[in-house]
Design an enzyme around this catalytic site. Structure first.
Site, mmCIF file in Angstrom:
data_model
loop_
_atom_site.group_PDB
_atom_site.id
_atom_site.type_symbol
_atom_site.label_atom_id
_atom_site.label_comp_id
_atom_site.label_asym_id
_atom_site.label_seq_id
_atom_site.Cartn_x
_atom_site.Cartn_y
_atom_site.Cartn_z
ATOM 1 N N LYS A 13 0.790 -1.163 0.019
ATOM 2 C CA LYS A 13 -0.180 0.106 -0.065
ATOM 3 C C LYS A 13 1.022 1.308 -0.030
ATOM 4 O O LYS A 13 0.595 2.035 -0.914
ATOM 5 C CB LYS A 13 -0.936 -0.015 1.207
ATOM 6 C CG LYS A 13 -1.940 -1.069 1.418
ATOM 7 C CD LYS A 13 -2.899 -0.990 2.281
ATOM 8 C CE LYS A 13 -2.485 -0.865 3.759
ATOM 9 N NZ LYS A 13 -1.838 -2.252 4.288
ATOM 10 N N ARG A 88 -9.175 0.829 9.530
ATOM 11 C CA ARG A 88 -8.729 -0.467 9.730
ATOM 12 C C ARG A 88 -9.722 -1.277 10.660
ATOM 13 O O ARG A 88 -9.446 -2.526 11.026
ATOM 14 C CB ARG A 88 -7.305 -0.292 10.723
ATOM 15 C CG ARG A 88 -6.134 -0.310 9.646
ATOM 16 C CD ARG A 88 -5.036 -0.834 10.610
ATOM 17 N NE ARG A 88 -3.677 -1.389 10.163
ATOM 18 C CZ ARG A 88 -2.844 -0.533 9.892
ATOM 19 N NH1 ARG A 88 -3.142 0.723 9.298
ATOM 20 N NH2 ARG A 88 -1.553 -1.138 9.552
ATOM 21 N N ARG A 127 11.414 -6.361 4.468
ATOM 22 C CA ARG A 127 11.150 -4.731 4.317
ATOM 23 C C ARG A 127 12.358 -3.744 5.100
ATOM 24 O O ARG A 127 12.521 -4.350 6.232
ATOM 25 C CB ARG A 127 9.899 -4.229 4.320
ATOM 26 C CG ARG A 127 9.459 -2.732 4.414
ATOM 27 C CD ARG A 127 8.205 -2.736 4.293
ATOM 28 N NE ARG A 127 7.498 -2.616 5.638
ATOM 29 C CZ ARG A 127 6.338 -2.187 5.501
ATOM 30 N NH1 ARG A 127 5.580 -1.834 4.753
ATOM 31 N NH2 ARG A 127 5.619 -2.536 6.770
ATOM 32 N N ARG A 160 11.773 -1.758 10.418
ATOM 33 C CA ARG A 160 10.664 -1.003 11.463
ATOM 34 C C ARG A 160 10.844 -2.177 12.588
ATOM 35 O O ARG A 160 10.604 -3.331 12.227
ATOM 36 C CB ARG A 160 9.611 -0.981 10.672
ATOM 37 C CG ARG A 160 9.362 0.469 10.101
ATOM 38 C CD ARG A 160 8.254 0.364 9.404
ATOM 39 N NE ARG A 160 6.812 -0.169 9.954
ATOM 40 C CZ ARG A 160 5.647 0.126 9.202
ATOM 41 N NH1 ARG A 160 5.504 0.629 8.043
ATOM 42 N NH2 ARG A 160 4.577 -0.790 9.942
ATOM 43 N N ARG A 171 0.467 -8.554 13.575
ATOM 44 C CA ARG A 171 -0.143 -7.720 12.600
ATOM 45 C C ARG A 171 -1.252 -8.378 11.736
ATOM 46 O O ARG A 171 -2.227 -7.967 11.294
ATOM 47 C CB ARG A 171 0.774 -6.863 11.967
ATOM 48 C CG ARG A 171 1.548 -5.912 12.958
ATOM 49 C CD ARG A 171 2.761 -5.466 12.197
ATOM 50 N NE ARG A 171 2.534 -4.470 11.226
ATOM 51 C CZ ARG A 171 3.244 -4.170 10.385
ATOM 52 N NH1 ARG A 171 4.647 -4.583 10.318
ATOM 53 N NH2 ARG A 171 3.113 -3.332 9.179
HETATM 54 P P1 AMP Z 1 1.283 0.840 8.999
HETATM 55 O O1 AMP Z 1 2.348 1.726 8.819
HETATM 56 O O2 AMP Z 1 0.014 1.254 8.231
HETATM 57 O O3 AMP Z 1 1.376 -0.607 8.815
HETATM 58 O O4 AMP Z 1 0.717 1.217 10.557
HETATM 59 C C1 AMP Z 1 1.918 0.936 11.711
HETATM 60 C C2 AMP Z 1 0.938 0.688 12.855
HETATM 61 O O5 AMP Z 1 0.476 1.831 13.339
HETATM 62 C C3 AMP Z 1 -0.002 -0.475 13.199
HETATM 63 O O6 AMP Z 1 0.609 -1.560 13.223
HETATM 64 C C4 AMP Z 1 -0.852 0.149 14.413
HETATM 65 O O7 AMP Z 1 -0.334 -0.030 15.403
HETATM 66 C C5 AMP Z 1 -0.779 1.614 13.796
HETATM 67 N N1 AMP Z 1 -1.832 2.066 13.031
HETATM 68 C C6 AMP Z 1 -1.690 2.534 11.760
HETATM 69 N N2 AMP Z 1 -2.796 3.045 11.308
HETATM 70 C C7 AMP Z 1 -3.660 2.633 12.175
HETATM 71 C C8 AMP Z 1 -5.175 2.828 12.243
HETATM 72 N N3 AMP Z 1 -6.203 2.928 11.245
HETATM 73 N N4 AMP Z 1 -5.869 2.287 13.430
HETATM 74 C C9 AMP Z 1 -5.157 1.796 14.445
HETATM 75 N N5 AMP Z 1 -3.900 1.532 14.492
HETATM 76 C C10 AMP Z 1 -3.199 1.936 13.385
#
Ligand code: AMP
Length: 225
Positions: A13, A88, A127, A160, A171
């Site tokens: 994404k 989410r 990654r 990360r 996740r």
């Molecule tokens: P991402 O970079 O989108 O994979 O997000 C990394 C982390 O940020 C996730 O594993 C969650 O802990 C938190 N996070 C990001 N977006 C959301 C969301 N819309 N709702 C809740 N937690 C989020």
């Protein structure tokens, strides 16, 4: 153009979002990026979010919804946006729906990147991310030209914390139980479109552009790489 990118962690994404926003000239709103910036800066929001993020759990809905509401109220989001990593959960999707209905600016399309679970584990654990500019690399499929240095800004390339295997597995489970139900939510509203996220980055971009162009022509006329 108002778009949501949906798909499991590691579907690509973030990589696709960067390319699509360049073509359509809309802001890329990534809740993960906003949260990571807050963690880096040590803000109260970042301090609260960090423990959830480190475990691969979701940050509470009310925190996220407030954060996205503020971001969507900024002037650059008035004519469109691409949401990456939000919503989410179904409550987040309902909150977003209320927000866009209030402004009479409905979501045009929810683009789902479809990929196998096994592929996703390999993508995420390999990654690497630039700590400065956020550019994404992969140890096998897209390594930086100089080990450990970002090709774009020269920043340090890091893994990360939440791309470690044990966190990745959580996740994915969180995605399966909390985020996958959004597919039905958007299917019922007639806005869900699927593309395969398997293949090269360019191939996936081409598929995404083909779908999005049905809704709105790219701002650049479609010439950008
Ligand atoms: P991402 O970079 O989108 O994979 O997000 C990394 C982390 O940020 C996730 O594993 C969650 O802990 C938190 N996070 C990001 N977006 C959301 C969301 N819309 N709702 C809740 N937690 C989020």
């Amino acid at each position: 153009m108002r778009v949501i990118l949906l798909g499991p962690p590691g579907a690509g994404k973030g990589t696709q979002a960067v390319r699509l926003v360049e073509r359509w000239g809309v802001p890329h709103i990534s809740t993960g990026d906003i949260l990571r910036a807050n963690v880096r800066e040590g803000t109260p929001l970042g301090q609260e979010a960090k423990r959830y993020m480190d475990a691969g759990d979701l940050v509470p809905d009310d925190v996220i919804v407030g954060m996205v509401g503020d971001r969507l109220a900024e002037p650059d989001a008035a004519t469109g946006f691409l949401l990456d990593g939000f919503p989410r959960t179904v409550p987040q999707a309902r909150a977003l729906e209320a927000l866009v209905n209030e402004r009479d600016t409905p979501i045009d399309v929810v683009l789902r990147l479809v990929v196998d679970q096994d592929d996703v584990v390999a993508r995420l654990t390999g990654r690497r991310t630039c700590a400065e500019c956020g550019r994404i690399f992969h140890v096998d499929t897209d390594p930086p030209s100089q080990p450990g240095r970002c090709d774009d800004c020269g920043g340090d390339i890091v893994q990360r914390d939440d791309d470690r295997e044990e966190v990745v597995l959580n996740r994915l489970e969180v995605h399966r139980t909390q985020t996958a139900p959004l597919e039905d939510f958007y299917f019922e509203r007639g806005v869900l479109r699927d593309i395969s996220a398997v293949g090269s980055v360019d191939e996936v971009t081409d598929r995404a552009v083909a779908v999005l162009t049905e809704y709105d022509a790219p701002a650049d006329g479609g010439d950008a790489a």
